[in-house]
Write a protein that holds these residues in place. Structure first.
Motif, short mmCIF file in Angstrom:
data_model
loop_
_atom_site.label_atom_id
_atom_site.label_comp_id
_atom_site.label_asym_id
_atom_site.label_seq_id
_atom_site.Cartn_x
_atom_site.Cartn_y
_atom_site.Cartn_z
N THR A 166 0.74 -1.24 0.00
CA THR A 166 -0.05 0.07 0.05
C THR A 166 0.78 1.26 0.10
O THR A 166 0.35 2.02 -0.59
CB THR A 166 -0.84 0.00 1.15
OG1 THR A 166 -1.78 -1.14 1.42
CG2 THR A 166 -1.81 1.27 1.15
N THR A 167 2.09 1.27 0.93
CA THR A 167 2.58 2.61 0.94
C THR A 167 3.46 3.12 -0.03
O THR A 167 4.30 2.27 -0.72
CB THR A 167 3.44 2.45 2.39
OG1 THR A 167 2.62 2.05 3.51
CG2 THR A 167 4.16 3.87 2.67
N TYR A 168 3.16 4.17 -0.54
CA TYR A 168 3.95 4.87 -2.14
C TYR A 168 5.53 4.70 -1.71
O TYR A 168 6.22 4.54 -2.81
CB TYR A 168 3.47 5.89 -2.38
CG TYR A 168 3.77 7.16 -1.63
CD1 TYR A 168 5.25 7.75 -2.02
CD2 TYR A 168 2.92 7.53 -0.70
CE1 TYR A 168 5.50 8.94 -1.45
CE2 TYR A 168 3.73 8.78 0.19
CZ TYR A 168 4.79 9.34 -0.22
OH TYR A 168 5.46 10.50 0.31
N GLY B 188 9.07 11.84 -11.73
CA GLY B 188 9.31 10.80 -12.75
C GLY B 188 9.25 9.05 -11.86
O GLY B 188 8.68 8.37 -12.42
N SER B 189 9.46 9.16 -10.54
CA SER B 189 9.40 8.00 -9.93
C SER B 189 8.07 7.77 -9.53
O SER B 189 7.40 6.68 -9.73
CB SER B 189 10.26 7.89 -8.69
OG SER B 189 9.91 6.96 -7.76
N LYS C 227 3.36 4.63 -10.54
CA LYS C 227 1.83 4.57 -10.88
C LYS C 227 1.54 3.46 -12.30
O LYS C 227 0.71 2.77 -12.12
CB LYS C 227 0.96 6.00 -11.27
CG LYS C 227 -0.22 5.84 -11.37
CD LYS C 227 -0.81 7.12 -11.65
CE LYS C 227 -2.25 7.24 -12.33
NZ LYS C 227 -3.04 8.47 -12.17
N ASP C 228 2.43 3.74 -13.17
CA ASP C 228 2.34 2.98 -14.16
C ASP C 228 2.30 1.41 -14.30
O ASP C 228 1.57 0.81 -14.69
CB ASP C 228 3.20 3.56 -15.69
CG ASP C 228 2.76 4.81 -16.21
OD1 ASP C 228 1.68 5.41 -15.81
OD2 ASP C 228 3.74 5.45 -16.89
N TRP C 229 3.50 1.36 -13.48
CA TRP C 229 3.82 -0.09 -13.28
C TRP C 229 2.75 -0.77 -12.31
O TRP C 229 2.09 -1.96 -12.43
CB TRP C 229 5.12 -0.38 -12.43
CG TRP C 229 5.50 -1.61 -11.79
CD1 TRP C 229 5.81 -2.73 -12.65
CD2 TRP C 229 5.11 -2.23 -10.69
NE1 TRP C 229 5.93 -3.77 -11.92
CE2 TRP C 229 5.65 -3.55 -10.75
CE3 TRP C 229 4.47 -1.68 -9.51
CZ2 TRP C 229 5.24 -4.40 -9.48
CZ3 TRP C 229 4.37 -2.50 -8.46
CH2 TRP C 229 4.69 -3.78 -8.40
#
Length: 215
Positions: free
Chosen positions: A93-95, A160-161, A166-168
């Motif tokens: 969960t944790t970004y 960028g990170s 998010k995309d992954w």
């Protein structure tokens, strides 16, 4: 959060009961000694510490073949199972988890129901969005990093990170929702541990009967 606790608890749980060398062998088989701090000393220390904390139950099962202390097998207690799933949910969960923590979470995500795993990953996406928004409160990506001197490269890296993360994560959610992998309650899980006596091609130096491994 340290990945080692999640990795060790998860490895023990997959066996039901496991001795230190089995846990180490599994983690090396997964390559965890390369992408985390799951080195032999850390693994054995974690087993002993979590046994003292009541998360693992220790069983002396056989004398050492080299005259050291008896071999010990470990199994999760109820508290250990609760801790395991708490750490697993947090890892997914944790970004801002470290890569080794997120990697451990992905490695054990199938221990959760499919719907819960998806929801936890969606929470991670929302957290990434919130983090990105916080950065763009004082940094405009379209203006390029140079607007803040070389320090702008830090914010540019964060953006960028966040976008890559998010995309992954959205890709993983799509695969899970599309039926990929076997999650809890769906049937026989993927076998991610070595069979008894099976050679580990990724093992580091050390013998299973070495005195330092009798934990």
């Amino acid at each position: 959060m340290s990945a080692i606790r999640l990795l060790v608890l998860g490895a023990v749980r997959q066996h039901g009961r496991a001795h230190g060398y089995q846990v180490r062998n599994d983690l090396e088989y997964w390559g965890a000694h390369e992408w985390s701090h799951a080195k032999p000393g850390s693994i054995y220390h974690a087993l002993k510490q979590m046994a003292k904390q009541g998360l693992l139950r220790a069983h002396e099962v056989a004398p050492s073949a080299v005259g050291g202390p008896p071999r010990v097998e470990y199994e999760l207690t109820d508290a250990g199972t609760e801790e395991y799933f708490t750490l697993l949910r947090e890892a997914l969960t944790t970004y801002d988890q470290r890569v080794d923590v997120l990697s451990a979470g992905i490695g054990f995500m199938v221990d959760l129901p499919r719907a819960e795993a998806v929801e936890l990953l969606r929470r991670r996406v929302r957290a990434l969005d919130e983090w990105r928004a916080a950065v763009t409160d004082y940094y405009t990506p379209e203006g390029g990093p140079g607007q803040l001197g070389h320090i702008g490269e830090i914010m540019h890296m964060w953006i960028g990170s966040a976008d890559a993360g998010k995309d992954w994560t959205l890709g993983l959610i799509e695969r899970i929702e599309g039926g990929a992998y076997v999650f809890a309650g769906e049937g026989d899980p993927f076998v991610g541990v070595l069979a008894e006596g099976e050679e580990n091609p990724y093992a580091t130096q050390g013998l299973p009967d070495g005195s330092s491994n009798q934990v």
